[in-house]
Design a protein around this motif. Structure first.
Motif, PDB file in Angstrom:
ATOM      1  N   SER A   1       1.211   4.318  -2.930  1.00  0.00           N
ATOM      2  CA  SER A   1       1.130   5.815  -2.611  1.00  0.00           C
ATOM      3  C   SER A   1       2.277   6.639  -2.937  1.00  0.00           C
ATOM      4  O   SER A   1       2.320   7.791  -3.445  1.00  0.00           O
ATOM      5  CB  SER A   1       0.512   5.749  -1.274  1.00  0.00           C
ATOM      6  N   GLU A   2       3.335   6.107  -2.572  1.00  0.00           N
ATOM      7  CA  GLU A   2       4.906   6.913  -2.795  1.00  0.00           C
ATOM      8  C   GLU A   2       5.048   6.995  -4.189  1.00  0.00           C
ATOM      9  O   GLU A   2       5.482   7.933  -4.738  1.00  0.00           O
ATOM     10  CB  GLU A   2       5.829   6.139  -2.019  1.00  0.00           C
TER      11      GLU A   2
ATOM     12  N   ASN B   1      -2.603   6.068   4.106  1.00  0.00           N
ATOM     13  CA  ASN B   1      -1.923   6.127   2.872  1.00  0.00           C
ATOM     14  C   ASN B   1      -2.675   7.125   1.870  1.00  0.00           C
ATOM     15  O   ASN B   1      -2.084   7.403   1.042  1.00  0.00           O
ATOM     16  CB  ASN B   1      -1.736   4.591   2.469  1.00  0.00           C
ATOM     17  N   CYS B   2      -4.016   6.727   1.920  1.00  0.00           N
ATOM     18  CA  CYS B   2      -4.696   7.444   0.967  1.00  0.00           C
ATOM     19  C   CYS B   2      -4.543   9.187   1.166  1.00  0.00           C
ATOM     20  O   CYS B   2      -4.406   9.666   0.185  1.00  0.00           O
ATOM     21  CB  CYS B   2      -6.247   6.954   0.987  1.00  0.00           C
TER      22      CYS B   2
ATOM     23  N   VAL C   1      -8.151   9.142  -5.009  1.00  0.00           N
ATOM     24  CA  VAL C   1      -7.822   7.499  -4.574  1.00  0.00           C
ATOM     25  C   VAL C   1      -9.297   6.693  -4.521  1.00  0.00           C
ATOM     26  O   VAL C   1     -10.315   7.424  -4.244  1.00  0.00           O
ATOM     27  CB  VAL C   1      -7.382   7.462  -2.999  1.00  0.00           C
TER      28      VAL C   1
ATOM     29  N   LEU D   1      -4.931   6.450  -7.894  1.00  0.00           N
ATOM     30  CA  LEU D   1      -4.572   5.698  -7.222  1.00  0.00           C
ATOM     31  C   LEU D   1      -5.626   4.697  -6.741  1.00  0.00           C
ATOM     32  O   LEU D   1      -6.775   5.203  -6.307  1.00  0.00           O
ATOM     33  CB  LEU D   1      -3.768   6.157  -5.883  1.00  0.00           C
TER      34      LEU D   1
ATOM     35  N   ASP E   1       0.847  -1.339   0.057  1.00  0.00           N
ATOM     36  CA  ASP E   1      -0.083  -0.071  -0.131  1.00  0.00           C
ATOM     37  C   ASP E   1       0.652   1.203   0.015  1.00  0.00           C
ATOM     38  O   ASP E   1       0.477   2.343  -0.609  1.00  0.00           O
ATOM     39  CB  ASP E   1      -0.911   0.119   1.074  1.00  0.00           C
ATOM     40  N   THR E   2       1.948   1.227   1.153  1.00  0.00           N
ATOM     41  CA  THR E   2       2.709   2.356   1.009  1.00  0.00           C
ATOM     42  C   THR E   2       3.704   2.705  -0.598  1.00  0.00           C
ATOM     43  O   THR E   2       3.658   3.749  -0.907  1.00  0.00           O
ATOM     44  CB  THR E   2       3.858   2.211   2.058  1.00  0.00           C
TER      45      THR E   2
ATOM     46  N   ALA F   1      -1.301  10.310   0.329  1.00  0.00           N
ATOM     47  CA  ALA F   1      -1.063  10.507  -1.294  1.00  0.00           C
ATOM     48  C   ALA F   1      -1.909  11.823  -1.751  1.00  0.00           C
ATOM     49  O   ALA F   1      -1.237  12.577  -2.483  1.00  0.00           O
ATOM     50  CB  ALA F   1      -1.787   9.292  -1.948  1.00  0.00           C
TER      51      ALA F   1
ATOM     52  N   TYR G   1      -6.787   1.350  -4.757  1.00  0.00           N
ATOM     53  CA  TYR G   1      -6.622  -0.018  -3.768  1.00  0.00           C
ATOM     54  C   TYR G   1      -7.666  -0.976  -4.183  1.00  0.00           C
ATOM     55  O   TYR G   1      -8.779  -0.802  -3.799  1.00  0.00           O
ATOM     56  CB  TYR G   1      -6.602   0.585  -2.528  1.00  0.00           C
TER      57      TYR G   1
END
Length: 259
Positions: free
Chosen positions: A166-167, A227-228, A239, A180, A162-163, A231, A182
């Motif tokens: 987002s990165e 994380n969302c 997201v 993004l 997940d990280t 971002a 998920y």
């Protein structure tokens, strides 16, 4: 106007189900515009480790990555799982290239400092090589990342998928209009975890704070939502959270998150 980019993170429940993975990769291959896929594979790593006599150690749902576990993770994430996904995408005329963060120095990280728990060889991301990734995209390639990074000193690190998603989205946010996704087994963020149809279709900052106060967003959804918003606060346009049906034009039942 910036070109559009879709970055998808796929959950282990899809990766480890051949029929669902096949369906997902067909949908992914048909997505228009630039795209990047990020995957994990923890369940398979646990199963293969067990066959080798290496037991997985988990604390609060997070894997403790000792030296033996790192070897298994590298074999499964960067090897077996990644190459299977790349081969399946090639069969669908999607010119995929499998990557870990070490390949092309695409994602550097540092070993997570020991606080209350020593997570071993777990990595926290420092930076993304957006120039190289952008070049790969313009060459017509579709990067497929496994959940591994490196520290620039020869050490591979297990890093939350997940990280990574987002990165990577943040790193490419200045060059692309980035969405993004998920993608996991649920329909989206749910008001009631026992009711799959109770999807909260839009969440912004104010709604998010209310849902936190009410305890509706809790447990495993907390780090995902963190994380969302990380971002979104760093240049990502929006997201989306839901199952693979959100990649089709006719499915409206999923969660969109904006500031």
């Amino acid at each position: 106007m910036k070109p559009s980019l879709s970055i998808l993170k796929i959950g282990g429940n899809v990766i480890e189900n051949k029929a669902e993975l096949s369906q997902f990769l067909t949908l992914f291959s048909k997505l228009e515009g630039f795209k990047i896929l990020v995957h994990g594979g923890g369940k398979l790593a646990t199963e293969i480790g067990k066959k080798m006599g290496i037991e997985s150690k988990m604390v609060g749902g997070r894997r403790i990555t000792d030296e033996q576990s790192l070897e298994v993770i590298t074999m499964v994430y960067a090897g077996l799982t990644n190459k299977r996904v790349v081969a399946e995408l090639q069969a669908r005329n999607c010119n995929a290239i499998g990557l870990s963060g070490a390949d092309g120095n695409t994602i550097q990280a540092h070993k997570r400092p020991v606080k209350d728990i020593d997570y071993g060889f777990a990595g926290d991301v420092d930076g993304v090589n957006e120039g190289l990734l952008s070049h790969l995209l313009t060459l017509g390639l579709t990067p497929v990342f496994c959940a591994m990074t490196h520290d620039g000193k020869g050490q591979l690190l297990n890093t939350n998928a997940d990280t990574i998603a987002s990165e990577v989205a943040i790193g490419l946010g200045e060059r692309y209009e980035t969405t993004l996704y998920y993608c996991f087994e649920k329909n989206g963020v749910l008001k009631d975890v026992s009711d799959d149809r109770s999807v909260i279709q839009h969440i912004d900052t104010a709604t998010y704070n209310e849902l936190l106060e009410q305890g509706i967003i809790a447990d495993g959804m907390l780090p995902k939502m963190a994380n969302c918003f990380h971002a979104l606060n760093n240049g990502v346009t929006k997201v989306c959270i839901g199952n693979m049906a959100m990649l089709t034009q006719n499915e409206k039942l999923y969660t969109t998150i904006t500031l």
